[in-house]
Design a protein around this motif. Structure first.
Motif, PDB file in Angstrom:
ATOM      1  N   VAL A  52      -5.659  -6.513   4.037  1.00 37.09           N
ATOM      2  CA  VAL A  52      -6.624  -6.121   3.010  1.00 37.09           C
ATOM      3  C   VAL A  52      -7.804  -5.475   3.737  1.00 37.09           C
ATOM      4  O   VAL A  52      -8.604  -6.145   4.386  1.00 37.09           O
ATOM      5  CB  VAL A  52      -7.078  -7.337   2.169  1.00 37.09           C
ATOM      6  N   LYS A  53      -7.886  -4.167   3.634  1.00 33.48           N
ATOM      7  CA  LYS A  53      -8.905  -3.441   4.404  1.00 33.48           C
ATOM      8  C   LYS A  53     -10.263  -3.483   3.703  1.00 33.48           C
ATOM      9  O   LYS A  53     -11.295  -3.244   4.317  1.00 33.48           O
ATOM     10  CB  LYS A  53      -8.479  -1.976   4.608  1.00 33.48           C
ATOM     11  N   ARG A  54     -10.253  -3.725   2.403  1.00 27.99           N
ATOM     12  CA  ARG A  54     -11.506  -3.880   1.664  1.00 27.99           C
ATOM     13  C   ARG A  54     -11.215  -4.809   0.486  1.00 27.99           C
ATOM     14  O   ARG A  54     -10.228  -4.624  -0.224  1.00 27.99           O
ATOM     15  CB  ARG A  54     -11.990  -2.503   1.157  1.00 27.99           C
ATOM     16  N   ALA A  55     -12.045  -5.805   0.315  1.00 29.64           N
ATOM     17  CA  ALA A  55     -11.842  -6.744  -0.791  1.00 29.64           C
ATOM     18  C   ALA A  55     -12.501  -6.199  -2.055  1.00 29.64           C
ATOM     19  O   ALA A  55     -13.520  -5.506  -1.992  1.00 29.64           O
ATOM     20  CB  ALA A  55     -12.425  -8.104  -0.432  1.00 29.64           C
ATOM     21  N   GLY A  56     -11.921  -6.487  -3.202  1.00 31.53           N
ATOM     22  CA  GLY A  56     -12.473  -6.030  -4.478  1.00 31.53           C
ATOM     23  C   GLY A  56     -11.870  -6.802  -5.620  1.00 31.53           C
ATOM     24  O   GLY A  56     -10.951  -7.602  -5.422  1.00 31.53           O
ATOM     25  N   VAL A 107      -5.366  -2.452  -0.125  1.00 32.58           N
ATOM     26  CA  VAL A 107      -4.326  -3.150   0.646  1.00 32.58           C
ATOM     27  C   VAL A 107      -3.569  -2.121   1.487  1.00 32.58           C
ATOM     28  O   VAL A 107      -2.952  -1.201   0.942  1.00 32.58           O
ATOM     29  CB  VAL A 107      -3.341  -3.889  -0.289  1.00 32.58           C
ATOM     30  N   ASP A 108      -3.662  -2.292   2.798  1.00 31.92           N
ATOM     31  CA  ASP A 108      -2.953  -1.411   3.731  1.00 31.92           C
ATOM     32  C   ASP A 108      -1.635  -2.084   4.108  1.00 31.92           C
ATOM     33  O   ASP A 108      -1.618  -3.135   4.759  1.00 31.92           O
ATOM     34  CB  ASP A 108      -3.843  -1.212   4.981  1.00 31.92           C
ATOM     35  N   LEU A 109      -0.526  -1.469   3.728  1.00 34.99           N
ATOM     36  CA  LEU A 109       0.772  -2.096   3.989  1.00 34.99           C
ATOM     37  C   LEU A 109       1.067  -2.223   5.487  1.00 34.99           C
ATOM     38  O   LEU A 109       1.726  -3.154   5.923  1.00 34.99           O
ATOM     39  CB  LEU A 109       1.886  -1.278   3.328  1.00 34.99           C
ATOM     40  N   ARG A 110       0.650  -1.252   6.269  1.00 36.94           N
ATOM     41  CA  ARG A 110       0.873  -1.179   7.722  1.00 36.94           C
ATOM     42  C   ARG A 110       2.347  -1.043   8.110  1.00 36.94           C
ATOM     43  O   ARG A 110       2.685  -0.359   9.064  1.00 36.94           O
ATOM     44  CB  ARG A 110       0.254  -2.372   8.462  1.00 36.94           C
ATOM     45  N   THR A 111       3.210  -1.753   7.410  1.00 38.40           N
ATOM     46  CA  THR A 111       4.654  -1.648   7.641  1.00 38.40           C
ATOM     47  C   THR A 111       5.322  -1.447   6.287  1.00 38.40           C
ATOM     48  O   THR A 111       4.962  -2.121   5.321  1.00 38.40           O
ATOM     49  CB  THR A 111       5.201  -2.940   8.281  1.00 38.40           C
ATOM     50  N   ILE A 112       6.272  -0.521   6.231  1.00 39.04           N
ATOM     51  CA  ILE A 112       6.992  -0.283   4.970  1.00 39.04           C
ATOM     52  C   ILE A 112       8.205  -1.213   4.874  1.00 39.04           C
ATOM     53  O   ILE A 112       8.534  -1.727   3.820  1.00 39.04           O
ATOM     54  CB  ILE A 112       7.467   1.192   4.893  1.00 39.04           C
ATOM     55  N   ARG A 113       8.881  -1.395   6.012  1.00 42.49           N
ATOM     56  CA  ARG A 113      10.033  -2.313   6.047  1.00 42.49           C
ATOM     57  C   ARG A 113      10.022  -2.997   7.403  1.00 42.49           C
ATOM     58  O   ARG A 113      10.088  -2.276   8.401  1.00 42.49           O
ATOM     59  CB  ARG A 113      11.325  -1.524   5.822  1.00 42.49           C
ATOM     60  N   PRO A 114       9.905  -4.318   7.503  1.00 39.45           N
ATOM     61  CA  PRO A 114       9.802  -5.269   6.394  1.00 39.45           C
ATOM     62  C   PRO A 114       8.503  -5.061   5.615  1.00 39.45           C
ATOM     63  O   PRO A 114       7.511  -4.596   6.166  1.00 39.45           O
ATOM     64  CB  PRO A 114       9.823  -6.629   7.087  1.00 39.45           C
ATOM     65  N   LEU A 115       8.549  -5.454   4.351  1.00 41.65           N
ATOM     66  CA  LEU A 115       7.448  -5.198   3.426  1.00 41.65           C
ATOM     67  C   LEU A 115       6.750  -6.507   3.050  1.00 41.65           C
ATOM     68  O   LEU A 115       7.395  -7.448   2.608  1.00 41.65           O
ATOM     69  CB  LEU A 115       8.001  -4.526   2.157  1.00 41.65           C
ATOM     70  N   ASP A 174       4.015  -9.887  -0.710  1.00 44.75           N
ATOM     71  CA  ASP A 174       3.221 -11.034  -1.161  1.00 44.75           C
ATOM     72  C   ASP A 174       1.725 -10.731  -1.151  1.00 44.75           C
ATOM     73  O   ASP A 174       0.994 -11.144  -2.062  1.00 44.75           O
ATOM     74  CB  ASP A 174       3.518 -12.257  -0.279  1.00 44.75           C
ATOM     75  N   THR A 175       1.256 -10.026  -0.127  1.00 48.62           N
ATOM     76  CA  THR A 175      -0.168  -9.671  -0.084  1.00 48.62           C
ATOM     77  C   THR A 175      -0.507  -8.722  -1.237  1.00 48.62           C
ATOM     78  O   THR A 175      -1.578  -8.815  -1.843  1.00 48.62           O
ATOM     79  CB  THR A 175      -0.495  -9.039   1.287  1.00 48.62           C
ATOM     80  N   VAL A 176       0.422  -7.833  -1.558  1.00 53.01           N
ATOM     81  CA  VAL A 176       0.206  -6.922  -2.690  1.00 53.01           C
ATOM     82  C   VAL A 176       0.129  -7.717  -3.989  1.00 53.01           C
ATOM     83  O   VAL A 176      -0.788  -7.537  -4.798  1.00 53.01           O
ATOM     84  CB  VAL A 176       1.349  -5.883  -2.768  1.00 53.01           C
ATOM     85  N   LEU A 177       1.072  -8.631  -4.173  1.00 49.50           N
ATOM     86  CA  LEU A 177       1.121  -9.407  -5.421  1.00 49.50           C
ATOM     87  C   LEU A 177      -0.119 -10.297  -5.570  1.00 49.50           C
ATOM     88  O   LEU A 177      -0.644 -10.457  -6.676  1.00 49.50           O
ATOM     89  CB  LEU A 177       2.397 -10.257  -5.464  1.00 49.50           C
ATOM     90  N   ALA A 234       6.188   0.112  -7.131  1.00 41.91           N
ATOM     91  CA  ALA A 234       5.940  -0.032  -8.569  1.00 41.91           C
ATOM     92  C   ALA A 234       7.029  -0.884  -9.212  1.00 41.91           C
ATOM     93  O   ALA A 234       6.746  -1.742 -10.056  1.00 41.91           O
ATOM     94  CB  ALA A 234       5.886   1.347  -9.222  1.00 41.91           C
ATOM     95  N   PHE A 235       8.265  -0.675  -8.775  1.00 41.32           N
ATOM     96  CA  PHE A 235       9.351  -1.497  -9.308  1.00 41.32           C
ATOM     97  C   PHE A 235       9.098  -2.974  -9.003  1.00 41.32           C
ATOM     98  O   PHE A 235       9.213  -3.846  -9.879  1.00 41.32           O
ATOM     99  CB  PHE A 235      10.699  -1.069  -8.733  1.00 41.32           C
ATOM    100  N   MET A 236       8.756  -3.238  -7.744  1.00 37.15           N
ATOM    101  CA  MET A 236       8.603  -4.645  -7.345  1.00 37.15           C
ATOM    102  C   MET A 236       7.404  -5.298  -8.027  1.00 37.15           C
ATOM    103  O   MET A 236       7.459  -6.471  -8.416  1.00 37.15           O
ATOM    104  CB  MET A 236       8.493  -4.746  -5.819  1.00 37.15           C
ATOM    105  N   ILE A 237       6.324  -4.556  -8.176  1.00 39.62           N
ATOM    106  CA  ILE A 237       5.127  -5.141  -8.800  1.00 39.62           C
ATOM    107  C   ILE A 237       5.405  -5.474 -10.271  1.00 39.62           C
ATOM    108  O   ILE A 237       5.108  -6.580 -10.747  1.00 39.62           O
ATOM    109  CB  ILE A 237       3.921  -4.184  -8.660  1.00 39.62           C
TER     110      ILE A 237
END
Lengths: 325, 365
Positions: A197-201, A234-242, A245-248, A274-277
């Protein structure tokens, strides 16, 4: 803490891993004597010699395939693609051989390679040199895909990538190479598959990666000052593995989502997000998931127009306000 | 070797013409009778395995493609019989002969064809993707020419690690027209890598004859990369060994790459799905079978040498048939992988959860 560039951060990671593990070999076009097309590998040849830092001909299928074969016997090649756009001429080696050899051998073979290089538009080099293949790569089970946005992450993630026993594809950005950031000297490790999380909001979650993180942070700053809106980036930093949980967790906090990516829209990384969210946080959403991507056409050359084709802070601000409407 | 001008397969060297006596080549003269019988037995085992697998395919026990090695046995057996501890092999999709020649057991090979968990790749690779790293056998690769950079990488690793060995990178005659092969040639020659590129020339890339697909002589293309090259007949296992020994020695002793074209022939279609009646004549197949069958040729030689008797020959064939039947029974009786097995052997990290360092989801629904 020392301020170094994204370029230097990658160079430090390479140097430290060459030092640490005699099996590591840096290989690619112009990585040695020329100091790297983007000067990422500058000085490595002088320090480690031509056995460890290997100039290759312009022969991506050849040297990447060679690296895959060498890795089966325990060499750990870190191969530079001058542009990730050139992956297409080595597609069979990367996505048939590297990605599949473990599976097809019933788990008897590892392929501990890293392929790294820039994958971005925005430099007015036209469609052939502006591909962002992270979605294509990540579509192949067996591979890992990393997309660092900051010098700290670039160093820590590359060290993890080189130590990983699976094939890792590391996508940099030519426009970020000169960006500075705080990076401590010596060993830092950022695990693959951990978002940041590069910036909280509290009002809106922007899910993004790579250079779009920088755009999103600039937009978030503007939105806070001018619109009184609190954006979490939220900076994913890695696409796979993904790290979904931090996104959710962020979505559960803000209830609104904007995905920002330098991808063509169709079947992009954002499509998967978008599908996963919606699948996993449907009840948390107060509105549809929004997405800002590259305008859907091959990369245009015209310099001022290319800036508008790609995500940029102004386009992020506009998209964020739409997502909040 | 005659350069073809016709649109059919090139005329093969005349087996009856005066030829050097390859039994006197040092690498063959040094063979004990038992070792000679082993070469013969391995060729027979390959043929019986292939015949049994064809029956299993016809009985619909095997899916996908099945590219049979029948007719080419002396090539894999000759080459792989020269392997030392640090020698490695990689090949294309017609890989059953090489797998048996490096010493893989028939049971896991047949079980792989049946798609069973007891297969050499746990039923995940199939006919085209046999592997056994413990025997320095690195596949079994499905894309024409795609394995050649990998084989060059095996040689690169040998040199990097200071090991005295050679990689043999096998391909068919069709593969020489793939770009990846030429990129690999250039790298091998540029960096003096200990690799022998072996072109198994069976005359046809699928249904297209060499004359209709390839300009010039195949092995000679090595000259463009300053690589030594050679050609030999692939129906005589002694000749294959004599020729390959020279180039393997060059690789091991001087770390020099080379290209060797071995003339061969397949009796069956490209794969068993190939009707095999559009691009070559039955007479052509029969002529080869009658005059140059690698097993018969070696039978004649070994009989003349007094090494092989009629009784031993019969026993070897009977045993090989029984072994292939046993392998088919083993395959039949073995379980399939489970649905849970589908996602195993994808990531090293997922298969070693206690050593995993990354986080996040590796698999998606």
């Amino acid at each position: 803490m020392p301020q170094i560039t994204y370029r230097e951060a990658i160079r430090h990671a390479l140097a430290e891993e060459l030092e640490r593990d005699p099996n590591v070999v840096v290989m690619g076009e112009e990585v040695g004597q020329f100091h790297g097309a983007y000067k990422v590998t500058e000085g490595l040849l002088a320090k480690f010699g031509p056995t460890r830092v290997v100039d290759t001909p312009i022969s991506e299928a050849g040297f990447i395939g060679l690296g895959v074969g060498a890795s089966m016997l325990g060499v750990r090649p870190v191969m530079e693609l001058m542009f990730w756009s050139f992956y297409s001429v080595a597609f069979d080696q990367i996505l048939n051989n590297a990605a599949n050899v473990r599976y097809m051998s019933g788990g008897q073979i590892n392929c501990p390679i890293v392929i790294r290089g820039p994958a971005n538009g925005g430099t007015n080099v036209g469609a052939t040199h502006s591909h962002t293949p992270e979605n294509v790569l990540a579509n192949h089970p067996g591979v890992k895909v990393v997309v660092p946005a900051t010098p700290y992450d670039a160093k820590g993630l590359l060290k993890s990538a080189i130590r990983d026993n699976d094939p890792v594809f590391f996508l940099e950005n030519t426009i970020l190479y000169g960006d500075k950031g705080e990076v401590p000297d010596g060993e830092i490790i950022v695990p693959l598959g951990k978002a940041d999380v590069k910036r909280a909001g509290t009002d809106l979650t922007i899910v993004t990666y790579g250079r779009c993180v920088i755009h999103s942070l600039a937009a978030a700053e503007h939105l806070a000052k001018e619109h009184g809106v609190s954006v979490e980036v939220v900076d994913l930093r890695t696409i796979r593995p993904l790290d979904i949980d931090t996104v959710l967790a962020s979505v559960a906090k803000t209830h609104r989502v904007l995905i920002v990516e330098e991808q063509k829209p169709f079947a992009s990384v954002g499509s998967q997000l978008a599908f996963m969210i919606q699948r996993e946080a449907f009840d948390e959403l107060d509105g549809p998931i929004h997405r800002l991507a590259t305008i859907d056409a091959p990369a245009i050359y015209s310099p001022p127009v290319e800036t508008e084709q790609l995500p940029n802070p102004q386009r992020v601000i506009k998209a964020a306000l739409e997502a909040l409407a | 070797m005659t350069k073809k001008t016709s649109t059919i397969a090139k005329p093969k060297a005349d087996a009856t013409a005066a030829r050097p006596d390859f039994s006197r080549a040092p690498v063959n003269a040094a063979l004990t009778p038992a070792q000679k019988i082993d070469l013969y037995r391995t060729m027979v085992r390959i043929r019986r395995f292939e015949e049994r697998s064809l029956r299993a395919y016809q009985a619909k026990k095997i899916g996908g493609f099945l590219h049979l090695y029948i007719g080419q046995e002396a090539v894999a057996v000759g080459c792989c019989s020269l392997m030392g501890k640090h020698d490695h092999v990689i090949t294309a999709y017609r890989d059953h002969g090489h797998a048996i020649a490096v010493g893989m057991e028939l049971n896991p090979l047949m079980a792989e064809l049946y798609g069973k968990i007891t297969g050499c790749s746990k039923g995940k690779g199939g006919s085209m993707h046999y592997f056994d790293p413990t025997r320095n056998f690195w596949g079994g690769h499905g894309i024409v020419g795609g394995q050649i950079p990998l084989g060059t990488g095996l040689a690169y690793a040998l040199k990097y690690q200071g090991k005295k060995g050679a990689a043999m990178a096998f391909m068919g005659d069709g593969a020489v027209n793939q770009g990846a092969v030429h990129e690999a040639y250039n790298l091998a020659a540029l960096w003096n890598l200990p690799v022998v590129f072996v072109i198994e020339n069976n005359g046809y890339s699928m249904g297209t004859s060499q004359a209709r697909s390839s300009a010039g002589e195949l092995a000679k293309r090595a000259e463009g990369y300053d690589m030594p090259w050679g050609q030999c007949n692939g129906h005589d296992v002694y000749e294959v060994r004599a020729c390959m020994d020279k180039y393997l020695t060059l690789a091991r002793e001087e770390s020099r790459p080379s290209t060797v074209e071995i003339d061969s022939y397949r009796y069956r279609g490209h794969s068993v799905a190939d009707p095999d009646n559009t691009y070559r004549s039955k007479a052509e197949v029969e002529e080869y079978r009658r005059t140059k069958d690698p097993i018969q040729v070696f039978e004649v030689i070994l009989t003349a040498e007094g090494v092989l008797t009629e009784a031993l020959m019969e026993k070897i064939h009977t045993d090989a048939r029984a072994e292939a039947d046993t392998a088919a029974d083993f395959a039949e009786a073995s379980p399939y992988p489970t649905v849970e097995d589908i996602q195993k052997d994808v990531y090293w990290e997922a298969d070693h959860p206690t050593e995993r360092k990354s986080q996040g989801r590796l698999f998606f629904d």
